[in-house]
Design a protein around this motif. Structure first.
Motif, PDB file in Angstrom:
ATOM      1  N   GLU A 356      30.014  59.383  -0.047  1.00 48.17           N
ATOM      2  CA  GLU A 356      29.868  60.007  -1.630  1.00 48.17           C
ATOM      3  C   GLU A 356      29.968  61.291  -2.128  1.00 48.17           C
ATOM      4  N   LEU A 357      29.206  62.278  -1.013  1.00 49.95           N
ATOM      5  CA  LEU A 357      29.608  63.647  -1.520  1.00 49.95           C
ATOM      6  C   LEU A 357      30.953  64.125  -1.042  1.00 49.95           C
ATOM      7  N   LEU A 360      32.538  62.893  -4.286  1.00 51.83           N
ATOM      8  CA  LEU A 360      32.356  64.152  -5.379  1.00 51.83           C
ATOM      9  C   LEU A 360      33.039  65.575  -5.452  1.00 51.83           C
ATOM     10  N   GLY A 361      33.171  65.908  -4.028  1.00 52.30           N
ATOM     11  CA  GLY A 361      33.829  67.303  -3.961  1.00 52.30           C
ATOM     12  C   GLY A 361      35.287  67.174  -4.239  1.00 52.30           C
ATOM     13  N   CYS A 362      35.806  65.857  -3.721  1.00 55.24           N
ATOM     14  CA  CYS A 362      37.209  65.661  -4.137  1.00 55.24           C
ATOM     15  C   CYS A 362      37.454  65.910  -5.866  1.00 55.24           C
ATOM     16  N   GLY A 365      37.129  69.048  -7.492  1.00 58.13           N
ATOM     17  CA  GLY A 365      38.247  69.734  -7.282  1.00 58.13           C
ATOM     18  C   GLY A 365      39.571  69.134  -8.156  1.00 58.13           C
ATOM     19  N   LYS A 378      37.087  68.202 -19.294  1.00 59.49           N
ATOM     20  CA  LYS A 378      35.798  68.736 -19.427  1.00 59.49           C
ATOM     21  C   LYS A 378      35.417  68.786 -18.002  1.00 59.49           C
ATOM     22  N   LEU A 379      35.091  70.077 -17.311  1.00 56.06           N
ATOM     23  CA  LEU A 379      34.636  70.341 -16.066  1.00 56.06           C
ATOM     24  C   LEU A 379      33.440  69.435 -15.897  1.00 56.06           C
ATOM     25  N   GLY A 380      33.385  68.733 -14.726  1.00 58.09           N
ATOM     26  CA  GLY A 380      32.048  68.135 -14.483  1.00 58.09           C
ATOM     27  C   GLY A 380      31.973  66.481 -14.978  1.00 58.09           C
ATOM     28  N   VAL A 383      33.011  63.897 -12.176  1.00 55.32           N
ATOM     29  CA  VAL A 383      31.899  63.852 -11.338  1.00 55.32           C
ATOM     30  C   VAL A 383      30.723  63.213 -12.022  1.00 55.32           C
ATOM     31  N   ALA A 384      30.363  63.602 -13.014  1.00 59.78           N
ATOM     32  CA  ALA A 384      29.039  62.919 -13.922  1.00 59.78           C
ATOM     33  C   ALA A 384      29.356  61.466 -13.829  1.00 59.78           C
ATOM     34  N   ALA A 387      28.970  60.004 -10.255  1.00 58.25           N
ATOM     35  CA  ALA A 387      27.703  59.970  -9.856  1.00 58.25           C
ATOM     36  C   ALA A 387      26.833  59.255 -10.439  1.00 58.25           C
ATOM     37  N   LEU A 390      27.322  55.795  -8.704  1.00 59.35           N
ATOM     38  CA  LEU A 390      26.751  55.934  -7.359  1.00 59.35           C
ATOM     39  C   LEU A 390      25.260  56.203  -7.397  1.00 59.35           C
TER      40      LEU A 390
ATOM     41  N   LEU B 357      35.292  73.110  -2.358  1.00 57.37           N
ATOM     42  CA  LEU B 357      34.852  71.646  -2.552  1.00 57.37           C
ATOM     43  C   LEU B 357      33.630  70.924  -1.757  1.00 57.37           C
ATOM     44  N   GLY B 361      30.540  69.152  -3.733  1.00 62.30           N
ATOM     45  CA  GLY B 361      30.125  67.718  -3.094  1.00 62.30           C
ATOM     46  C   GLY B 361      28.618  67.831  -2.835  1.00 62.30           C
ATOM     47  N   MET B 368      22.541  63.875  -7.540  1.00 63.34           N
ATOM     48  CA  MET B 368      21.947  62.359  -7.488  1.00 63.34           C
ATOM     49  C   MET B 368      20.728  62.300  -7.029  1.00 63.34           C
ATOM     50  N   LEU B 379      23.406  64.479 -14.829  1.00 63.13           N
ATOM     51  CA  LEU B 379      24.368  64.670 -13.676  1.00 63.13           C
ATOM     52  C   LEU B 379      25.779  65.076 -13.858  1.00 63.13           C
ATOM     53  N   GLY B 380      26.054  66.027 -13.243  1.00 61.56           N
ATOM     54  CA  GLY B 380      27.492  66.817 -13.382  1.00 61.56           C
ATOM     55  C   GLY B 380      27.214  68.106 -14.008  1.00 61.56           C
ATOM     56  N   ALA B 384      29.400  71.167 -13.028  1.00 62.50           N
ATOM     57  CA  ALA B 384      30.238  71.723 -13.948  1.00 62.50           C
ATOM     58  C   ALA B 384      30.137  73.390 -14.155  1.00 62.50           C
TER      59      ALA B 384
END
Lengths: 401, 401, 401, 401
Positions: A356-357, A360-362, A365, A378-380, A383-384, A387, A390, B357, B361, B368, B379-380, B384
């Motif tokens: 998972e992590l 999320l890192g990818c 990025g 929108k950054l994040g 991932v949001a 996540a 997940l 990155l 992650g 989470m 989350l995120g 962000a």
């Protein structure tokens, strides 16, 4: 000297070669051994037995060629077919295209069924062709299970159903390069005659073993197939299988021990759990893409690949620049768009030993790079979305201490 | 057998031991060698020269003890002080506490200056004590540069200024365990008499070398210090330095080659760039904590540590449960809250060989887990905030192909 | 799990795969990387340049195939010849036999020139055939530089001289599998058109790279050669060479870094010194065989191989039993006698990264095994003969500390 | 960069650090882990249980200190004794000398019983001293089981018998650095109170763990012993043992996994078989020395060490030159003569993971060096003597394929 040398780790998210688990790297860190000693055949015997499990076959015969997927393709074709034989082959992306190119150069008569890139194999056309082929001139159906260039997974169960419906004897040859060990694959259930994969894909090894598995019908076909072959000939292997020494020429000792370790890890996690994990990470990836407001290159949900996601970028962005910057600035390796989709898509490979992590890192990025190249992400956000999915579902990790 | 065995990588974000770069792991993957051959002294000579650079000293004498930070502490104290000597020592968290415990058990007369955990060393008290100490009964000032338990960095330049102001001859002994190679540290400029660190911290090696660096004044003090010592005695080393064989007892060959590789990587990136990178990732982490609506255990910005962030959780959450779940569900290793802050903080170590990155992650994982344990995090949000900062600033990575 | 597991080291004295230097094992102990990143082409570029040096060619074009020597053979043949082409090929042992078998299965018209096993290629017959072939029906001469089964080295300079004498345009294709990097080999001087070797031989890597080097004439021939080929086709490589991305399909990242390390070691020692070292150890081995009162399978001194010595045992001993016991009792891996000489010879491989004491250990082991199987050897006699020679001559080792 | 870099392998025959089996090198080739996670304690628990087996104790308590043998000595002494305590200590060579030096610097009252170098501990003197010591002023007997400098093994069973005979309560502290895991050692049977060894000796690991094992009486003594100690204090360990977290300070993760692998190998071979193997190789070595016409430094057979043989050279030869040339010309690492026997003896270490052919290679190398330096050795003579013995007896290797 190392050519990739930023601080921290390289984030490897190409759809192959994929990340190798540390246990496997360790298992391979060794000197050569005499492959004619009693040890190597004893090891090989366990490998051949266990490799069948990743194909879900009990009747198949596996071959471990010191080659790549391209070589495995050649082995599948030349052992079962004769020059001039008619093949139905599906063109849906760069890798199916390359296989078709090989089929043509090997002098088969290839009946190409083309789909738009981003779509799956057109199985209606297959049905029509089989229906028409009362004379059984079609000797083989060649299909890529998972087209790595577009992130499209074809439905092999349906292919088998169609073949059965028309009681057509054509061999079913399947490229499982970016599917086997990651997607549901059932050689026996689906009546696949030759299936193949490469060690550097979901098996999570270095490049160097092309694994080809042949059904009894395929073995039978190989006895009369007239394509010229030596290095890729199954006969030489079968002869040494009978002798119990297994190897007509020198195998890579390191890859044999690596394969042993890789299989042990797969079975410890459970092959079915591995497949579920791939679906889990792929779903999270697709949700991120959606959150970014970008399009999945795969046009319908039924074709969504759980090993690679091809992301379409807006026309004003060159997707190659995304891949270049990801690598240069963030040590993130993404897949380029190839051929027809060059510059238009970038690819996130999410197959092999990942969690998972890492994902999320990818995704974090990718968001930074998208912003770098001028896409108003929108950054994040991705991932949001990933996540949220997940966090709501339970990871399946082997029980530990 | 491996005891950490989920798919994918372990995400190691404790403030030590830290991630080892692959180049260093490779350099250490080797057989033993005779340390009395000409090769090991030749290698050692380069190491001793280069190790001075990480302390920013030209006049210091480094010692590579086969021990941990705890042993390095003991070496620093017993070589420079005699039983009964008065020490001023700052208690600001678990590691300064442990060092003080050691000082007391070694029979020094420890004048403990305590701060609330989360605050830096109370240097006003130091000034008062020095002002009062006309007789120079204070033989040494012991201070932890970076308190790993609370993420507090003390200002060593100010300590030196105060000592100079009162023209006090006390030795300045500094624990640089979680600072050296990651935070700005200047042994010569700041008149540090003994500085020490451990290989498993920002140097990014396995545990096993306690590096102690002594100023000329410290070496001089060692000649009359009466504390009993054998294993940690500098004299034995100095004798072998003169002989050019360097080692009074067997060093770890693997760690010597590993140290060589670790120093090469540090110098290739540039020590100052490494420090900037640590600040960059630390800033991103602090922004994430803020975005989560959580408090940094460190009470003032001037004390913010660039190697570890201790995050305070709301009273209704047990921070140990966060650490436990992070490891169990997501293969993420975070630092526990220790002693007074047990259950109240968890720690994110961001020192050593890390990049953007990997951090994203980790932050995604923390989010989470926070949700898992019932904290209403968005989350995120942290990712962000971190990404916005990171994307706006330019990574400093060694120029590659 | 390890299948070879006695205490201490395995003594690997088969003529391939050979011992891998620790530096190379370390260089390969790494994760996969994206081969489409800028790093891998940059690395590949240095490799292709440097690989030419081991062939002693400046005009040749090298290809690094993910395959074995068998695959390299196939690549050499199919790229330069068309089905039905006449080849003169020398049969002097098991490996030349296997190559001829491949030539026949690839549908060439093979003119086999057979020698007794233990003798070199019959070059008088070659002269006669070339003299007779005014029409230039002979398209290629195929010759194994060093026949690994019998320890026979053919004289390639003479082959070239004969070709030149008759001004015959046949291509000269050379199997250098157990010679290149160990025996004197001069592609350009000797007008070799295709030379090939495998990574697991004197290059001292794992199996997995078949290195094929083509002269300009060979490249030209490949443009019109009609043999069917895809995986082994030079065209695909040449296309990617032009693009500067180098790889038509996925290379083994590990082997690329390993090849870099192996070449660095070779050049550090000096290729000519490496060749002298091989001669030195081979001479010592032959002296030991003589001291044991045993016969070298190689019938004349001019054919003596510096990479492998095939030792003939008396008729009342089964040489396979020697190999079996050496492995079982002493962890010593020797080469079996193959095919015609099965049971009659055992082989000592002395190629790759070896030194004097490894050889003496091997010779001591062989003596014990000879006694074990009932041969009245004087223990120590072979070691003494070898040591006397070695002690009298100066080892050439790279200057160290 | 490597500082030992000839072709082929280094032949490591010093009596420590010794050769590390490849399986152990592989097991240690890994990243750091959080030692406070549940995994490391789980691993540690198995190690502490299994480490007792190498001491042959069920009642002892083992401690794994991140240190060397010198540190282990210090831990043994400071935890059981108080300054001024009377110790009887045997001086028979360089390592017993160094331990005695430590005992004196730690302020014990050391009653030194000296023997000529090459002789064992004078146990008659011990008997006398114990007989005289009705008041039990002797608090401990310190003895080196195997003196590495002279190749002398003391008889610990006899020491215990003498202590029992006089019903003397003195603690028995034993340096087992070059004996444990290689020579017969029985902590419980012989009533040893503290036994210690280092990881880089017969355990075949890198330097870095000083293993100290304490009897219940030693643990009891530690409760009242007044020697100052912190890093080496058992109390800190015992506290963490109770908590089940085991580590008062950071262990080397790599060495823990390495120790696991090393113990697994030892148990697989069988500890008793390992001891027999050491005797076998040592006997062969002694026969070689005899064949060379040289003297064993050990004066009586009862003291012959099975882990190291110190060979006396004629007065006209400098033994250091032998060691220097062995390394420089043949990549053979031998042990120097130390202190009183400097220049007079060289040492062959034959402990750890070694087999017959490695030894024969070493002996062959020694012969060449002897000749190089002008000693009229008959080449092959030592190898012949060793081989005759080895060939006549059956190797005990774990059953393989």
């Amino acid at each position: 000297m190392d050519y990739v040398n930023g601080p921290g780790r390289n984030h490897l998210f190409v759809p192959g070669p994929v990340n190798i688990p540390d246990q496997v790297i360790r298992a391979m860190s060794r000197n050569n051994e005499d492959y004619r000693s009693p040890a190597v055949p004893a090891l090989t015997k366990t490998l051949l037995e266990d490799v069948k499990k990743i194909f879900k076959t009990t009747s198949g015969t596996p071959f471990l060629f010191p080659t790549t997927g391209t070589g495995a393709w050649e082995s599948a074709l030349t052992n079962t077919l004769s020059p001039g034989d008619r093949i139905v082959s599906f063109l849906i992306g760069q890798f199916s295209l390359l296989w078709i190119d090989q089929q043509q150069r090997l002098n088969f008569n290839v009946d190409v069924v083309e789909s738009e890139w981003g779509q799956g194999a057109n199985l209606d056309v297959l049905a029509t062709k089989l229906a028409d082929d009362k004379a059984h001139t079609i000797k083989a159906i060649c299909i890529v299970h998972n087209e790595t260039a577009t992130g499209v997974t074809n439905n092999l169960a349906t292919v088998r159903k169609i073949l059965d419906h028309y009681q057509h004897p054509a061999l079913l040859l399947v490229d499982g390069v970016s599917s086997i060990c990651a997607l549901d694959f059932r050689m026996d259930d689906w009546g696949v005659d030759v299936a193949l994969t490469g060690s550097q894909k979901a098996l999570s090894l270095p490049t160097g073993i092309g694994i080809v598995c042949a059904s009894p019908r395929a073995i039978e076909a190989s006895e009369s197939a007239k394509s010229v072959r030596v290095f890729f000939d199954w006969k030489d292997y079968l002869k040494f299988y009978k002798l119990g020494t297994y190897w007509p020429y020198t195998p890579s000792i390191q890859l044999l021990y690596g394969l042993r370790a890789a299989l042990d890890l797969l079975f410890e996690e459970g092959l079915d759990n591995v497949i579920i994990r791939h679906n889990r990470l792929a779903t999270a990836t697709r949700l991120a893409v959606e959150a970014w407001g970008l399009k999945n290159c795969t046009q319908k949900e039924e074709w969504h690949s759980d090993t690679v996601t091809a992301v379409v970028v807006p026309a004003y962005i060159d997707s190659s620049e995304i891949v270049r910057r990801a690598w240069k600035r963030y040590n993130l390796s993404l897949g380029l768009g190839l051929n027809k989709v060059a510059g238009k898509v970038f690819r996130i490979g999410h197959l092999g030993s990942l969690n998972e992590l890492q994902l999320l890192g990818c995704l974090g990025g990718v968001e930074m790079v998208l912003k770098d190249v001028g896409y108003p992400v929108k950054l994040g956000s991705g991932v949001a979305a990933a996540a949220a999915y997940l966090q709501n579902t339970t990871p399946l990790i082997p029980s530990r201490v």
